[in-house]
Design an enzyme around this catalytic site. Sequence first.
Site, PDB file in Angstrom:
ATOM      1  N   GLY A  13       0.845  -1.192   0.000  1.00 51.41           N
ATOM      2  CA  GLY A  13       0.000   0.000   0.000  1.00 51.41           C
ATOM      3  C   GLY A  13       0.880   1.241   0.000  1.00 51.41           C
ATOM      4  CB  VAL A  15       3.284   2.317   4.667  1.00 50.12           C
ATOM      5  CG1 VAL A  15       4.572   2.187   5.468  1.00 50.12           C
ATOM      6  CG2 VAL A  15       2.355   3.337   5.318  1.00 50.12           C
ATOM      7  CE  LYS A 107      -1.719   2.235  13.090  1.00 54.50           C
ATOM      8  NZ  LYS A 107      -1.170   3.308  12.342  1.00 54.50           N
ATOM      9  CD  GLU A 131      10.277   4.642  16.841  1.00 58.32           C
ATOM     10  OE1 GLU A 131       9.232   5.126  17.298  1.00 58.32           O
ATOM     11  OE2 GLU A 131      11.306   4.498  17.515  1.00 58.32           O
ATOM     12  N   GLY A 136       3.846   7.462  13.766  1.00 59.80           N
ATOM     13  CA  GLY A 136       4.443   7.521  12.424  1.00 59.80           C
ATOM     14  C   GLY A 136       5.937   7.701  12.424  1.00 59.80           C
ATOM     15  CD  GLU A 192      -8.512   4.922   6.539  1.00 66.21           C
ATOM     16  OE1 GLU A 192      -8.999   4.269   5.587  1.00 66.21           O
ATOM     17  OE2 GLU A 192      -7.292   5.049   6.713  1.00 66.21           O
ATOM     18  CE  LYS A 207      -1.352   5.522  15.643  1.00 65.46           C
ATOM     19  NZ  LYS A 207      -1.933   6.725  14.995  1.00 65.46           N
ATOM     20  N   GLY A 304       1.365   8.994   6.963  1.00 70.26           N
ATOM     21  CA  GLY A 304       1.827   9.303   5.616  1.00 70.26           C
ATOM     22  C   GLY A 304       2.913   8.331   5.199  1.00 70.26           C
TER      23      GLY A 304
END
Lengths: 429, 429
Positions: A13, A15, A107, A131, A136, A192, A207, A304
Amino acid sequence: MSEPLRVALAGLGTVGGGVIRLLDANRELIARRAGREIEIVAVSARDRGKDRGVDLSRFAWVDDTTALAKQPGAEVVVELIGGSDGPALTLARSTLAAGRHFVTANKAMIAHHGLELAQAAEAAGVALKFEAAVAGGIPVIKGLREGAAANEIARVYGILNGTCNFILSKMESEGRDFAEVLAEAQALGFAESDPSFDIDGVDAAHKLSILAAVAFGTQPAFDDVAISGIRHLLGADIAEAAALGYRVRLLGLAEAGTDGLFQRVHPHLVPIDHPLANVTGSLNAVVAEGNFVGRLLFQGAGAGDGPTASAVVADLIDIARGEFGPPFAMPVASLSAAPKADSGERRGRAYLRFTVADRVGVLAEIAAAMRDAGVSIESLIQRGAISDGSVLVAIVTHESPERSIAQALEKLRGSQSLVGQPMWMHILD
Amino acid sequence: MSEPLRVALAGLGTVGGGVIRLLDANRELIARRAGREIEIVAVSARDRGKDRGVDLSRFAWVDDTTALAKQPGAEVVVELIGGSDGPALTLARSTLAAGRHFVTANKAMIAHHGLELAQAAEAAGVALKFEAAVAGGIPVIKGLREGAAANEIARVYGILNGTCNFILSKMESEGRDFAEVLAEAQALGFAESDPSFDIDGVDAAHKLSILAAVAFGTQPAFDDVAISGIRHLLGADIAEAAALGYRVRLLGLAEAGTDGLFQRVHPHLVPIDHPLANVTGSLNAVVAEGNFVGRLLFQGAGAGDGPTASAVVADLIDIARGEFGPPFAMPVASLSAAPKADSGERRGRAYLRFTVADRVGVLAEIAAAMRDAGVSIESLIQRGAISDGSVLVAIVTHESPERSIAQALEKLRGSQSLVGQPMWMHILD
């Protein structure tokens, strides 16, 4: 220079594409920093045919994502599929069982299964790194695990969801209501199409539970996070907060106390001169308060493709350098199972907003409920008719136990005077 | 659990005392995080008799500080003496030559001799760590070396001197002049009795040259830092800046360009909505701009015994975990010797303030100098008589090459119209 670190990548995707682009763009620099090259050797995703704007022909394509765990030559699997269970979890388990390193931005999976996976990584003597799962691109896991490692952390809190912060900033700067701004954020791709994980606070809670485990040396305890989102906030709440010298931020906050670990995601009033009040748009920021270092702040892009890829590749560089240790900063056996602290014992100032019918006696009823519960009022503002003819009453309490505030609200439950649910926000001290 | 990490500690000033107190207070927690205990075995300082508020009787006392390098049983030497040369440097060299790890808070020594010491550490296969040398408790060396390691850094800049920021914040909030606030800061212990290293920017330049080396993979080049301090700032400069929407901050800024590495410490006008504008008091903050992560901000206490000790012990924990690598993020052989970039080629907006005699023609003279150098004026404010009957003229330029601005100031040098030196500040974009 040593052999390259060879990576199998699951999920292509935004990322996943970002990781490929980053490793291409900064290849030489990363090799200098890591002491060896980092090289993707195999990829897998659902749809092989889709154009992702990157050349995939140089990588082996693997149809069955979970088979990447045993991809010949790969020492690390990077998982960017998402989802707390399903193929992501299968891949994590089989990768660690095969004695290979595992890096993820997931996460939900770490919040729910992090302890089990950390155990597996420890048993195999490999890295489990995440991380990118929290805030992010901001290296906040590393900041807590290593940078602040000498400190007992009193509390850790921050802005952990960029979608919510984007919406709150817009509501603030443009004086608009939630639904309208959400619709615009969706149109712009900042939210979304089903935004509930973000706006109801679940994503931030995932998170937070990871951050808390690293900060406090406790087992991740997602189920102990008390969660409220921003769905019921009015533009008027933000305006009242501003008039009082605050901005509204959705905070995840974890605090170690004598009665256990307290974890909550909730909209807060943040004093205008607090660094988190100046975090606008889709940025994230995390504050950790240590007993020697004092207050540390980490701020940056919380989502992002670029920032998230930056965090994924930072984890890969740690692995390439051989600088990794227990995923939650200490061995699993050293993580304590902290009891869930009771919010009722907490003391603080609160913002309470009631939408009420415009008739005689309503204010007396609210004031009486507060008095009977022993909650003392610092300020009260009543504003004339909002949209539907109802009236807004906003109260700031003096410091009170949360139990008393809950009692006051309980007394008012079902009252014919109230239009809709009251809004309760905590004031960050 | 493994054997303790045994430490010899040189220097028992406030930070040395802080390290001892921290290791006492957080002993058990640190052992859980580091996987082993961290234990001081020997100490050394100038005056054995001085009461430091901590029990030293449990440590071996070593009169000759430089002998700590060979203290039996110690694997690490922590140096908190200070000074770029002298005993600190002797100790560093002999510790690394003896094949032992070395941790320091000594920015002057790392700025001047960091490359030599990194080479020695690399040859011996031991750690040379200096998190505490830059921005006190903020893990910014780690943030650059590891957290942002996947990124090409375009520039790194920040507030690196708490004394200056304290003075600037006070001048700002109280509308007072530099000398008065400095005297108060000295009385409060926030500024040294000889404050020149702080207020003239040398301390910030030491830190900047270290940050730049880590960020850009270059050899530390302190001599290439252009340095100005805050000594000549007027309260009026801060007021003018505020009226224009800026705050004045002493920034250290390093930027990689096609013609080399640019490093400067200089007072800047920072837009009020920039996170550094909200860093007040003695706090420090560092911004790094990466090509994938975007803008990262690290903020916290830049000095003081607790925060500095936190950074020293974080380094010790890295060593205890075996998670350390090349001191400047890559092997010394990979560090490039970047040429010093020419500031004249830089373009930006500038704030220029002239204190002038109150007579006809002065403004025309300044305007002509600007015109002749090709510097276009965005705004100009002339304010009536300040204290001594002179007049203040504050100019904001449009974007111009710095060379042109320097030419304009050169034309005005020695002019009878000017009272004292003009003040030139850069505007952070």
